[in-house]
Design a protein around this motif. Structure first.
Motif, PDB file in Angstrom:
ATOM      1  N   PHE A  12       0.829  -1.203   0.000  1.00  0.00           N
ATOM      2  CA  PHE A  12       0.000   0.000   0.000  1.00  0.00           C
ATOM      3  C   PHE A  12       0.868   1.260   0.000  1.00  0.00           C
ATOM      4  O   PHE A  12       0.679   2.154  -0.816  1.00  0.00           O
ATOM      5  N   ILE A  13       1.832   1.314   0.899  1.00  0.00           N
ATOM      6  CA  ILE A  13       2.674   2.506   1.030  1.00  0.00           C
ATOM      7  C   ILE A  13       3.493   2.740  -0.241  1.00  0.00           C
ATOM      8  O   ILE A  13       3.613   3.875  -0.713  1.00  0.00           O
ATOM      9  N   SER A  14       4.051   1.681  -0.816  1.00  0.00           N
ATOM     10  CA  SER A  14       4.897   1.871  -1.997  1.00  0.00           C
ATOM     11  C   SER A  14       4.108   2.437  -3.175  1.00  0.00           C
ATOM     12  O   SER A  14       4.583   3.351  -3.852  1.00  0.00           O
ATOM     13  N   PHE A  15       2.914   1.935  -3.412  1.00  0.00           N
ATOM     14  CA  PHE A  15       2.129   2.454  -4.541  1.00  0.00           C
ATOM     15  C   PHE A  15       1.456   3.778  -4.213  1.00  0.00           C
ATOM     16  O   PHE A  15       1.281   4.619  -5.094  1.00  0.00           O
ATOM     17  N   PHE A  16       1.104   3.992  -2.956  1.00  0.00           N
ATOM     18  CA  PHE A  16       0.545   5.293  -2.559  1.00  0.00           C
ATOM     19  C   PHE A  16       1.602   6.379  -2.755  1.00  0.00           C
ATOM     20  O   PHE A  16       1.334   7.427  -3.327  1.00  0.00           O
ATOM     21  N   ARG A  17       2.824   6.074  -2.310  1.00  0.00           N
ATOM     22  CA  ARG A  17       3.921   7.038  -2.441  1.00  0.00           C
ATOM     23  C   ARG A  17       4.220   7.321  -3.917  1.00  0.00           C
ATOM     24  O   ARG A  17       4.389   8.470  -4.313  1.00  0.00           O
ATOM     25  N   SER A  18       4.265   6.276  -4.735  1.00  0.00           N
ATOM     26  CA  SER A  18       4.537   6.456  -6.169  1.00  0.00           C
ATOM     27  C   SER A  18       3.448   7.291  -6.828  1.00  0.00           C
ATOM     28  O   SER A  18       3.735   8.180  -7.630  1.00  0.00           O
ATOM     29  N   SER A  19       2.210   7.007  -6.481  1.00  0.00           N
ATOM     30  CA  SER A  19       1.097   7.741  -7.084  1.00  0.00           C
ATOM     31  C   SER A  19       1.054   9.183  -6.591  1.00  0.00           C
ATOM     32  O   SER A  19       0.808  10.101  -7.365  1.00  0.00           O
ATOM     33  N   MET A  20       1.307   9.380  -5.311  1.00  0.00           N
ATOM     34  CA  MET A  20       1.241  10.715  -4.725  1.00  0.00           C
ATOM     35  C   MET A  20       2.350  11.621  -5.267  1.00  0.00           C
ATOM     36  O   MET A  20       2.121  12.802  -5.505  1.00  0.00           O
ATOM     37  N   LEU A  21       3.527  11.064  -5.490  1.00  0.00           N
ATOM     38  CA  LEU A  21       4.660  11.869  -5.947  1.00  0.00           C
ATOM     39  C   LEU A  21       4.774  11.904  -7.468  1.00  0.00           C
ATOM     40  O   LEU A  21       5.571  12.672  -8.006  1.00  0.00           O
ATOM     41  N   GLY A  22       3.992  11.095  -8.167  1.00  0.00           N
ATOM     42  CA  GLY A  22       4.073  11.003  -9.615  1.00  0.00           C
ATOM     43  C   GLY A  22       3.291  12.086 -10.319  1.00  0.00           C
ATOM     44  O   GLY A  22       2.399  11.797 -11.102  1.00  0.00           O
ATOM     45  N   TYR A  23       3.648  13.318 -10.056  1.00  0.00           N
ATOM     46  CA  TYR A  23       2.966  14.457 -10.674  1.00  0.00           C
ATOM     47  C   TYR A  23       3.276  14.489 -12.156  1.00  0.00           C
ATOM     48  O   TYR A  23       4.421  14.452 -12.563  1.00  0.00           O
ATOM     49  N   GLY A  24       2.259  14.517 -12.968  1.00  0.00           N
ATOM     50  CA  GLY A  24       2.461  14.599 -14.403  1.00  0.00           C
ATOM     51  C   GLY A  24       1.940  13.388 -15.146  1.00  0.00           C
ATOM     52  O   GLY A  24       2.091  13.291 -16.356  1.00  0.00           O
ATOM     53  N   GLY A  25       1.346  12.451 -14.455  1.00  0.00           N
ATOM     54  CA  GLY A  25       0.744  11.313 -15.128  1.00  0.00           C
ATOM     55  C   GLY A  25       1.590  10.064 -15.072  1.00  0.00           C
ATOM     56  O   GLY A  25       2.604   9.997 -14.371  1.00  0.00           O
ATOM     57  N   GLY A  26       1.160   9.075 -15.835  1.00  0.00           N
ATOM     58  CA  GLY A  26       1.762   7.752 -15.826  1.00  0.00           C
ATOM     59  C   GLY A  26       3.253   7.694 -16.009  1.00  0.00           C
ATOM     60  O   GLY A  26       3.955   7.060 -15.215  1.00  0.00           O
ATOM     61  N   PRO A  27       3.811   8.348 -17.051  1.00  0.00           N
ATOM     62  CA  PRO A  27       5.259   8.241 -17.251  1.00  0.00           C
ATOM     63  C   PRO A  27       6.081   8.725 -16.055  1.00  0.00           C
ATOM     64  O   PRO A  27       7.148   8.198 -15.788  1.00  0.00           O
TER      65      PRO A  27
END
Length: 185
Positions: free
Chosen positions: A10-25
């Motif tokens: 949960f934490i790893s994907f939450f962190r990736s999604s939260m910090l991934g400003y700008g979309g999928g790439p």
């Protein structure tokens, strides 16, 4: 059920999604860092394969990667945890911040934030790309690696869809000679 593992997913994907400003790439290098470097759930090669397959399928890349990795690491509960945590930041931002961003979208501060993040995302993608190039050199040799990079770039510039490029490269991998370029028999 291993609750520590589920929490880590949960934490790893939450962190990736939260910090991934700008979309999928922009999330790809963040997921790579979590999955390969931090938790060691996958190797470089497995992640590269997953990235290639994820790019050929329709839909957001983060949710495809999260679903697969979550299932692989933590079963059905891990998949649900990874999917929820990868979508949750976007939902929260949509609910709480969209009004604020719409109200101030013409603000020089908001435009400056967006402009400042783009080079950072570019550097993250370039770093990940370089690690894939080094891996390709190791597995294929420089001749094949450079040839595939050049041909792939030309075809992409010509408008060939990335899924077709990936399919062609899969066929190349199946039928390529077994020895590395430059090695003698």
């Amino acid at each position: 059920m291993n609750w520590t593992l589920q929490k880590d997913i949960f934490i790893s994907f939450f962190r990736s999604s939260m910090l991934g400003y700008g979309g999928g790439p922009s999330t790809i290098p963040l997921v790579y860092k979590e999955v390969v470097d931090t938790y060691k759930w996958m190797t470089d090669e497995e992640f590269s394969d997953l990235l290639a397959i994820s790019n050929t399928l329709p839909g957001p890349i983060l949710t495809k990667m999260a679903g697969y990795i979550g299932y692989r690491v933590g079963g059905v509960i891990g998949m649900l945890s990874a999917l929820i945590s990868s979508v949750l930041p976007t939902v929260l931002i949509m609910i709480f911040l969209i009004g604020f961003l719409i109200k101030f979208r013409d603000s020089s501060i908001v435009q400056g934030m967006t402009s400042a993040i783009m080079p950072v995302v570019g550097v993250l993608l370039l770093t990940l790309t370089w690690s894939f190039v080094k891996k390709s050199k190791k597995d294929l040799g420089w001749l094949y690696a450079i040839m595939l990079i050049v041909v792939g770039t030309i075809l992409y510039i010509m408008g060939v869809h990335p899924a077709i490029l990936i399919a062609a490269l899969i066929l190349f991998a199946i039928f390529k000679p077994n020895q590395k370029a430059g090695e003698s028999s």
